[in-house]
Write a protein that holds these residues in place. Sequence first.
Motif, mmCIF file in Angstrom:
data_model
loop_
_atom_site.group_PDB
_atom_site.id
_atom_site.type_symbol
_atom_site.label_atom_id
_atom_site.label_comp_id
_atom_site.label_asym_id
_atom_site.label_seq_id
_atom_site.Cartn_x
_atom_site.Cartn_y
_atom_site.Cartn_z
ATOM 1 N N SER A 72 0.814 -1.225 0.000
ATOM 2 C CA SER A 72 0.000 0.000 0.000
ATOM 3 C C SER A 72 0.843 1.270 0.000
ATOM 4 C CB SER A 72 -0.942 0.010 1.202
ATOM 5 O OG SER A 72 -0.166 0.066 2.391
ATOM 6 N N LYS A 99 -5.010 8.582 -8.167
ATOM 7 C CA LYS A 99 -4.016 9.474 -8.769
ATOM 8 C C LYS A 99 -2.907 9.857 -7.817
ATOM 9 C CE LYS A 99 -6.722 13.831 -8.448
ATOM 10 N NZ LYS A 99 -7.297 13.675 -7.153
ATOM 11 N N ASP A 100 -3.037 9.515 -6.538
ATOM 12 C CA ASP A 100 -1.903 9.795 -5.654
ATOM 13 C C ASP A 100 -0.889 8.639 -5.684
ATOM 14 O OD1 ASP A 100 -3.597 8.034 -4.180
ATOM 15 O OD2 ASP A 100 -2.531 8.605 -2.344
ATOM 16 N N ARG A 101 -1.260 7.518 -6.323
ATOM 17 C CA ARG A 101 -0.329 6.375 -6.383
ATOM 18 C C ARG A 101 0.263 6.172 -7.779
ATOM 19 N NH1 ARG A 101 -2.281 1.107 -3.597
ATOM 20 N NH2 ARG A 101 -0.019 0.785 -3.668
ATOM 21 N N PHE A 103 1.068 8.578 -10.907
ATOM 22 C CA PHE A 103 0.959 9.995 -11.290
ATOM 23 C C PHE A 103 2.052 10.473 -12.240
ATOM 24 C CE2 PHE A 103 4.258 11.207 -8.228
ATOM 25 C CZ PHE A 103 4.133 10.257 -7.226
ATOM 26 N N ASN A 104 1.683 11.558 -12.924
ATOM 27 C CA ASN A 104 2.646 12.244 -13.801
ATOM 28 C C ASN A 104 3.598 13.067 -12.962
ATOM 29 O OD1 ASN A 104 1.408 11.392 -16.137
ATOM 30 N ND2 ASN A 104 0.192 13.259 -16.391
ATOM 31 N N THR A 105 4.784 13.267 -13.482
ATOM 32 C CA THR A 105 5.710 14.209 -12.854
ATOM 33 C C THR A 105 6.046 15.279 -13.882
ATOM 34 O OG1 THR A 105 7.674 13.097 -13.670
ATOM 35 C CG2 THR A 105 6.810 12.371 -11.536
ATOM 36 N N ILE A 112 12.751 13.095 -11.293
ATOM 37 C CA ILE A 112 12.033 11.823 -11.139
ATOM 38 C C ILE A 112 12.824 10.865 -10.251
ATOM 39 C CG2 ILE A 112 11.259 9.756 -12.380
ATOM 40 C CD1 ILE A 112 10.659 11.707 -14.773
ATOM 41 N N PHE A 115 13.199 12.266 -6.609
ATOM 42 C CA PHE A 115 11.902 12.198 -5.925
ATOM 43 C C PHE A 115 11.687 10.762 -5.420
ATOM 44 C CE2 PHE A 115 7.193 12.368 -5.751
ATOM 45 C CZ PHE A 115 7.008 13.598 -5.135
ATOM 46 N N ILE A 119 11.225 9.260 -1.609
ATOM 47 C CA ILE A 119 10.091 8.412 -1.228
ATOM 48 C C ILE A 119 10.602 7.143 -0.553
ATOM 49 C CG2 ILE A 119 8.283 6.906 -2.178
ATOM 50 C CD1 ILE A 119 7.733 9.084 -4.268
ATOM 51 N N ALA A 124 8.678 4.361 1.892
ATOM 52 C CA ALA A 124 7.682 3.846 0.950
ATOM 53 C C ALA A 124 8.378 3.216 -0.259
ATOM 54 C CB ALA A 124 6.752 4.971 0.524
#
Lengths: 375, 448
Positions: A72, A99-101, A103-105, A112, A115, A119, A124
Amino acid sequence: MASCILKRLSSSKKQLCLLLRLETTAKNLAATRHLSFTYQPETASAAHGETTRMNFFQSITSALDTVLETDSTSVLFGEDVAFGGVFRCTVGLKDKYGKDRVFNTPLSEQGIVSFGIGIAAAGATAVAEIQFADYIFPAFDQIHNEAAYFRYRSGNQFDCGALTIRTPSGAVGHGALYHSQSPEAYFAHIPGLKVVIPRGPIQAKGLLLSCIRDKNPCIFFEPKILYRSAVEDVPSGDYMLPLSEAEVLVEGSDMTLVGWGTQVHVLREVALMAQEKLNISCELIDLRTILPWDVDTIAKSVVKTGRLLIAHEAPITGGFAAEIASTIQSECFLNLEAPILRVCGYDIPFPHVFEPFYLPDKWRCFEAVKKLSSY
Amino acid sequence: MSAIRQAQRLISFSVSLRSSGIRIYQCLSKRNFHRVNSVTCSENVTSKFDDRPEFPGSKSEFVSKLEFIEPDNIKGIPVYRALGRNGNIIEESEDPKLDSSTVLKMYKDMTLLNTMDRILYESQRQGRISFYMTNYGEEGTHIGSAAALDPRDLVFGQYREAGVLMWRGFTLDQFMDQCYGNVNDIGKGRQMPVHYGTKKLNFVTISSPLATQMPQAAGAAYALKRAKNGLCVICYFGEGAASEGDAHAAFNFAAVLDCPVIFFCRNNGYAISTPVKDQYRGDGIASRGVGYGMMTVRVDGNDVFAVYNAVKSAREIAVAQNRPVLIEAMTYRIGHHSTSDDSSAYRSVDEVSYWDKQDNPISRLRNYMINNGIWDEKMEKEWKLESRKMVMRSFADAETRKRPSPDEMFEDVYDVLPKHLENQLEEMKNHVKQYKENYPLEHHEKLT
């Protein structure tokens, strides 16, 4: 950096899809015209359960679906990932997982990757997509100095092992300088990183799941010509294939052929040609993981055969074949019956209309087999 | 004529007033655009058009006169200050009303950091450690920001933020052990001095490349947002690092992807020798914030209370609204860049002395404390002696500890030792045993 001319041509999603379809059709035509190999579908291990017919990109989607379902914290992101990706690898996943899982950057490779590092460092799972391996270089610093060293430099307090970078690589028939590169050797020089290249749909799903769940940052190169041209019955469920283990695909006694990704299929044909035309028995090995690589499987084979041919699409100088050749000559010196040969791309940028002449195709490899056997 | 107005209109600044009075610059929304517009623009410009630009993402209007935005005509972003140089609160509403024990901790951490810097700087000069970077002049930015955060907020630092660690409880021993790279260094002796990091105190290990931590901070903030734990990320960087591509990626990703991160710029005037006039042409780093759609504020970094107020408010915005905030703290690097630098080659002693003597965050806070009767000369004298003793004790202890065993250098490249590194470890051990007189084994723990 990424050259998505499509974006500039059209802002509407509908038009974009149409353009992509057109491009894909064109790509297929071109691929058919120039395809330098015949794809031979494999059969999945019965242990991995029921199968579904999938092409390479669908098997990637299936792996990503599995990750999003089972973890998750996991997120997928990159340029154009939300609508399914320019190679359609993330189709349907945004709608399924939100869309929070998925997504476009913004359009920035260094953004990319970094980021994703953040994460992963925060606990995560990050699956980052770089639209083409040719455009990964702005992220090189983040991959080398940051992702790969994160664990080591902190004394194992922090790590970003939950980061996986997926990126399409390799020849595609019409990709020219900036849509054809195979930059794996650059990343083979980075301690702390794992570099993996699958040869087909069954392999792709199992290896990608292993990369994502591995505790070290991984780069997963997807030979883009296989996205649609390679179709297999892929296990529908969750399964993993081992990293850092090469696989002997064809057993043989006279010569060892080593490749990865698309080149495995070229070498498979070469092995057949060698058998038919020269009565030479070739052992075919897919290296699968470039770093850390499986020395033992190659060495064991070369001890048996005494001859080694390594082939890859990337330019020959400083390519990963050089590393294999160097290690194998010191491991197997007394077993060698001939110098180790490399058949690779020439030391030139990947040229557009000259692609058939540039590639280490079956005829160039076949010639090397002849040389090796008659040395 | 209306160049300034035009510029203001196009840049679309609006000012929102917080209850405490910090002015945070925010991108103008469509709604209040009309409001500002009706005040600042003459009607004849807009009335010529009965439509508005429909370009994707467009937030403005058409105009019929060609006018460029002249940045020099835009008023500079002001510097927020709470405490005057004399140590008096300027506006009562801006008094953070910290209890005296918190203020004392602030002062003691700032001065202890100063003492530690002096001793470690000297020790490098004597060849006892390989490298050092002092924090002189920037103590207010470290302590003011650290005090305003939740200790569980994740910190991504650049390298000159030792005060943040000190505030969170990183011990003098831990600082010294890292600088010596001895067996007690939690970083296991792998990095140059001042590359601290501690999982326990939520401070991500420093790496030397500049600005790489910035987009990582955005990613980490995204993960914290998804974890819904009410925490945020703070990312420190210098005005020089802000020129890197990673800084741009960080601001843009954080804004677009709604990340609860505070970008804290320590604008200390110099990137090694490069002064800000050779670093950027615009109005510092803060002017970039609005361009990315970020809440932005500029503060006096030598005013520990101003920094505290700004970070506290920024934290509230970041966590409550899931959006990034940019803080530009104006300060001055009083020390050399590092022990490998001699700043007298590029700036005058008078300039440095001005900031050291006239606008120093430590003396400003000390003035406040004396004004409020919680500090005096006697306490100052005693604390100076005591803190020096504490630092010297830790220093001496760290120096006697051995370095880790050479075996350790192969660990943690991967989560488990892969076969090829196992082989290389054996190879190294055999070689070093055979040639032991040529290696500094006496400084290390034993080989296994």
